[in-house]
Design a protein around this motif. Structure first.
Motif, PDB file in Angstrom:
ATOM      1  N   PHE A  75     -15.771 -33.489  -5.552  1.00 14.81           N
ATOM      2  CA  PHE A  75     -14.432 -33.221  -4.999  1.00 14.81           C
ATOM      3  C   PHE A  75     -14.567 -32.053  -4.042  1.00 14.81           C
ATOM      4  O   PHE A  75     -14.931 -30.942  -4.450  1.00 14.81           O
ATOM      5  N   SER A  76     -14.298 -32.306  -2.776  1.00 18.22           N
ATOM      6  CA  SER A  76     -14.501 -31.295  -1.739  1.00 18.22           C
ATOM      7  C   SER A  76     -13.159 -30.756  -1.250  1.00 18.22           C
ATOM      8  O   SER A  76     -12.217 -31.520  -1.049  1.00 18.22           O
ATOM      9  N   LEU A  77     -13.124 -29.458  -1.058  1.00 21.86           N
ATOM     10  CA  LEU A  77     -11.952 -28.802  -0.470  1.00 21.86           C
ATOM     11  C   LEU A  77     -12.311 -28.395   0.953  1.00 21.86           C
ATOM     12  O   LEU A  77     -13.371 -27.813   1.190  1.00 21.86           O
ATOM     13  N   ILE A  78     -11.431 -28.713   1.886  1.00 20.08           N
ATOM     14  CA  ILE A  78     -11.693 -28.466   3.302  1.00 20.08           C
ATOM     15  C   ILE A  78     -10.610 -27.561   3.867  1.00 20.08           C
ATOM     16  O   ILE A  78      -9.412 -27.831   3.698  1.00 20.08           O
ATOM     17  N   LEU A  79     -11.045 -26.487   4.499  1.00 16.25           N
ATOM     18  CA  LEU A  79     -10.130 -25.642   5.251  1.00 16.25           C
ATOM     19  C   LEU A  79     -10.336 -26.015   6.714  1.00 16.25           C
ATOM     20  O   LEU A  79     -11.386 -25.742   7.295  1.00 16.25           O
ATOM     21  N   GLU A  80      -9.357 -26.672   7.290  1.00 14.90           N
ATOM     22  CA  GLU A  80      -9.525 -27.233   8.626  1.00 14.90           C
ATOM     23  C   GLU A  80      -9.753 -26.144   9.675  1.00 14.90           C
ATOM     24  O   GLU A  80     -10.562 -26.308  10.592  1.00 14.90           O
ATOM     25  N   SER A  81      -9.050 -25.045   9.545  1.00 13.95           N
ATOM     26  CA  SER A  81      -9.189 -23.923  10.474  1.00 13.95           C
ATOM     27  C   SER A  81      -8.899 -22.662   9.680  1.00 13.95           C
ATOM     28  O   SER A  81      -7.749 -22.289   9.483  1.00 13.95           O
ATOM     29  N   ALA A  82      -9.964 -22.038   9.207  1.00 11.51           N
ATOM     30  CA  ALA A  82      -9.801 -20.934   8.259  1.00 11.51           C
ATOM     31  C   ALA A  82      -8.977 -19.791   8.853  1.00 11.51           C
ATOM     32  O   ALA A  82      -9.117 -19.440  10.037  1.00 11.51           O
ATOM     33  N   SER A  83      -8.152 -19.226   7.987  1.00 12.63           N
ATOM     34  CA  SER A  83      -7.372 -18.055   8.390  1.00 12.63           C
ATOM     35  C   SER A  83      -7.560 -16.950   7.368  1.00 12.63           C
ATOM     36  O   SER A  83      -7.971 -17.198   6.226  1.00 12.63           O
ATOM     37  N   THR A 139     -15.795 -19.926  -6.163  1.00 11.34           N
ATOM     38  CA  THR A 139     -16.349 -19.535  -4.865  1.00 11.34           C
ATOM     39  C   THR A 139     -15.435 -18.460  -4.285  1.00 11.34           C
ATOM     40  O   THR A 139     -14.242 -18.703  -4.089  1.00 11.34           O
ATOM     41  N   ARG A 140     -16.007 -17.299  -4.046  1.00 10.78           N
ATOM     42  CA  ARG A 140     -15.210 -16.240  -3.415  1.00 10.78           C
ATOM     43  C   ARG A 140     -15.377 -16.339  -1.907  1.00 10.78           C
ATOM     44  O   ARG A 140     -16.465 -16.102  -1.385  1.00 10.78           O
ATOM     45  N   LEU A 141     -14.312 -16.715  -1.249  1.00  5.71           N
ATOM     46  CA  LEU A 141     -14.318 -16.912   0.207  1.00  5.71           C
ATOM     47  C   LEU A 141     -13.661 -15.733   0.894  1.00  5.71           C
ATOM     48  O   LEU A 141     -12.555 -15.339   0.539  1.00  5.71           O
ATOM     49  N   THR A 142     -14.359 -15.204   1.881  1.00  4.28           N
ATOM     50  CA  THR A 142     -13.803 -14.159   2.736  1.00  4.28           C
ATOM     51  C   THR A 142     -13.738 -14.695   4.152  1.00  4.28           C
ATOM     52  O   THR A 142     -14.749 -15.175   4.690  1.00  4.28           O
ATOM     53  N   VAL A 143     -12.550 -14.620   4.742  1.00  5.14           N
ATOM     54  CA  VAL A 143     -12.363 -15.056   6.136  1.00  5.14           C
ATOM     55  C   VAL A 143     -12.083 -13.824   6.977  1.00  5.14           C
ATOM     56  O   VAL A 143     -11.130 -13.077   6.714  1.00  5.14           O
ATOM     57  N   THR A 144     -12.941 -13.600   7.967  1.00  6.54           N
ATOM     58  CA  THR A 144     -12.806 -12.384   8.783  1.00  6.54           C
ATOM     59  C   THR A 144     -12.335 -12.715  10.196  1.00  6.54           C
ATOM     60  O   THR A 144     -12.411 -13.851  10.647  1.00  6.54           O
ATOM     61  N   ARG A 187     -15.610 -17.094   9.623  1.00  5.17           N
ATOM     62  CA  ARG A 187     -14.761 -16.504  10.669  1.00  5.17           C
ATOM     63  C   ARG A 187     -13.469 -17.296  10.826  1.00  5.17           C
ATOM     64  O   ARG A 187     -13.423 -18.512  10.576  1.00  5.17           O
ATOM     65  N   THR A 188     -12.459 -16.616  11.275  1.00  2.00           N
ATOM     66  CA  THR A 188     -11.169 -17.254  11.562  1.00  2.00           C
ATOM     67  C   THR A 188     -11.373 -18.440  12.504  1.00  2.00           C
ATOM     68  O   THR A 188     -12.093 -18.321  13.511  1.00  2.00           O
ATOM     69  N   GLY A 189     -10.766 -19.561  12.161  1.00  2.00           N
ATOM     70  CA  GLY A 189     -10.850 -20.753  12.992  1.00  2.00           C
ATOM     71  C   GLY A 189     -11.968 -21.704  12.626  1.00  2.00           C
ATOM     72  O   GLY A 189     -11.974 -22.857  13.074  1.00  2.00           O
ATOM     73  N   GLU A 190     -12.902 -21.270  11.807  1.00  4.01           N
ATOM     74  CA  GLU A 190     -13.992 -22.144  11.389  1.00  4.01           C
ATOM     75  C   GLU A 190     -13.486 -23.214  10.432  1.00  4.01           C
ATOM     76  O   GLU A 190     -12.516 -23.003   9.690  1.00  4.01           O
ATOM     77  N   LYS A 191     -14.175 -24.351  10.417  1.00  8.15           N
ATOM     78  CA  LYS A 191     -13.922 -25.381   9.419  1.00  8.15           C
ATOM     79  C   LYS A 191     -14.825 -25.085   8.226  1.00  8.15           C
ATOM     80  O   LYS A 191     -16.035 -24.903   8.389  1.00  8.15           O
ATOM     81  N   VAL A 192     -14.240 -25.038   7.031  1.00  9.11           N
ATOM     82  CA  VAL A 192     -14.975 -24.617   5.841  1.00  9.11           C
ATOM     83  C   VAL A 192     -14.938 -25.729   4.801  1.00  9.11           C
ATOM     84  O   VAL A 192     -13.884 -26.329   4.554  1.00  9.11           O
ATOM     85  N   PHE A 193     -16.078 -25.995   4.203  1.00  9.85           N
ATOM     86  CA  PHE A 193     -16.188 -26.999   3.155  1.00  9.85           C
ATOM     87  C   PHE A 193     -16.592 -26.302   1.852  1.00  9.85           C
ATOM     88  O   PHE A 193     -17.601 -25.598   1.791  1.00  9.85           O
ATOM     89  N   LEU A 194     -15.806 -26.519   0.797  1.00 10.35           N
ATOM     90  CA  LEU A 194     -16.167 -26.050  -0.533  1.00 10.35           C
ATOM     91  C   LEU A 194     -16.451 -27.291  -1.384  1.00 10.35           C
ATOM     92  O   LEU A 194     -15.613 -28.184  -1.480  1.00 10.35           O
ATOM     93  N   GLU A 195     -17.643 -27.288  -1.983  1.00 12.57           N
ATOM     94  CA  GLU A 195     -18.072 -28.482  -2.719  1.00 12.57           C
ATOM     95  C   GLU A 195     -18.032 -28.235  -4.221  1.00 12.57           C
ATOM     96  O   GLU A 195     -18.343 -27.135  -4.700  1.00 12.57           O
TER      97      GLU A 195
END
Lengths: 111, 114
Positions: free
Chosen positions: B74-82, B109-114, B14-22
């Protein structure tokens, strides 16, 4: 900065047809040149590479020749198969630089 | 064969979530990369790392951060998903400093942010 130009496609061919996907690049210095392939639902994988002028990279029936004078690295295959349907990326890689990827060329091969 | 493993094939956040891709690689590669892939735009480099605890911005780092505490991870972080971060994310690794070394990619990784 470095850049690459390749036809976006989609390219649609019949099985056993001849394939050419053009790739031209601009780069500082003397890059290595790579072709990657992405099959549906997967990441990219190395198809072939060439590291100096006039070198020919080859793999799985695909070939590409490093043409420094025309800054090109065109991908060819004499007889495509349905299993070659994928997206193909040309990518120069210069010393001290990161890889540069174009938008890719989608190939569809019909039986 | 080099194996680059991304922890998730599909994620919905969801929008605003913190997301971790490993991302983990098993060949002791020094270099690791995060790309995003969008139709018509090809692959764009987000961040890369040439060593543990080192990180460098790529072409589109805004809205992302990374972490490399161990060589293989190596981790990718989306601090506040949009929603404009909905995309395919690809991790890659390579060995050494030679520009002849190819990149080895994970399956994405296919990421969908709703």
């Amino acid at each position: 900065g470095d850049s690459v130009t390749q036809m976006e496609g989609p390219v649609t061919l019949s099985e056993e047809a001849f394939l050419t996907i053009n790739c031209t690049y601009t780069a500082t210095g003397y890059p290595s040149l790579f072709w990657y392939v992405q099959y549906p639902g997967e990441g990219l994988q190395l198809l072939l590479k060439a590291t100096k002028a006039d070198d020919k990279g080859s793999n799985k029936g695909f070939e590409a020749t490093y043409r420094k004078e025309t800054t090109s690295f065109h991908l060819e295959k004499g007889s495509v198969q349905v299993s070659d349907s994928a997206v193909y990326f040309c990518a120069p890689h210069g010393y001290g630089q990161n890889f540069v990827f174009g938008p890719g060329t989608r190939l569809s091969v019909l039986p | 064969d080099v194996k680059v493993t991304q922890s998730s094939r599909y994620l919905v956040k969801r929008t605003g979530e913190k997301v971790f891709l490993e991302c983990v690689q098993d060949m002791d590669h020094e270099n690791m990369f995060w790309y995003r892939q969008d139709p018509g735009l090809g692959l764009r480099l987000i961040y890369f790392s040439y060593d543990v605890k080192m990180k460098e911005k790529g072409d589109i780092p805004e809205g992302y951060s990374v972490s490399r505490e161990k060589k293989e991870r190596f981790s990718l972080i989306l601090e506040s998903a949009s929603t404009n971060q909905t995309s395919m994310y690809l991790c890659a690794s390579s060995s050494g400093s030679s520009y002849n070394s190819p990149l080895h990619f994970g399956n994405g990784t296919r990421l969908t942010v709703t």
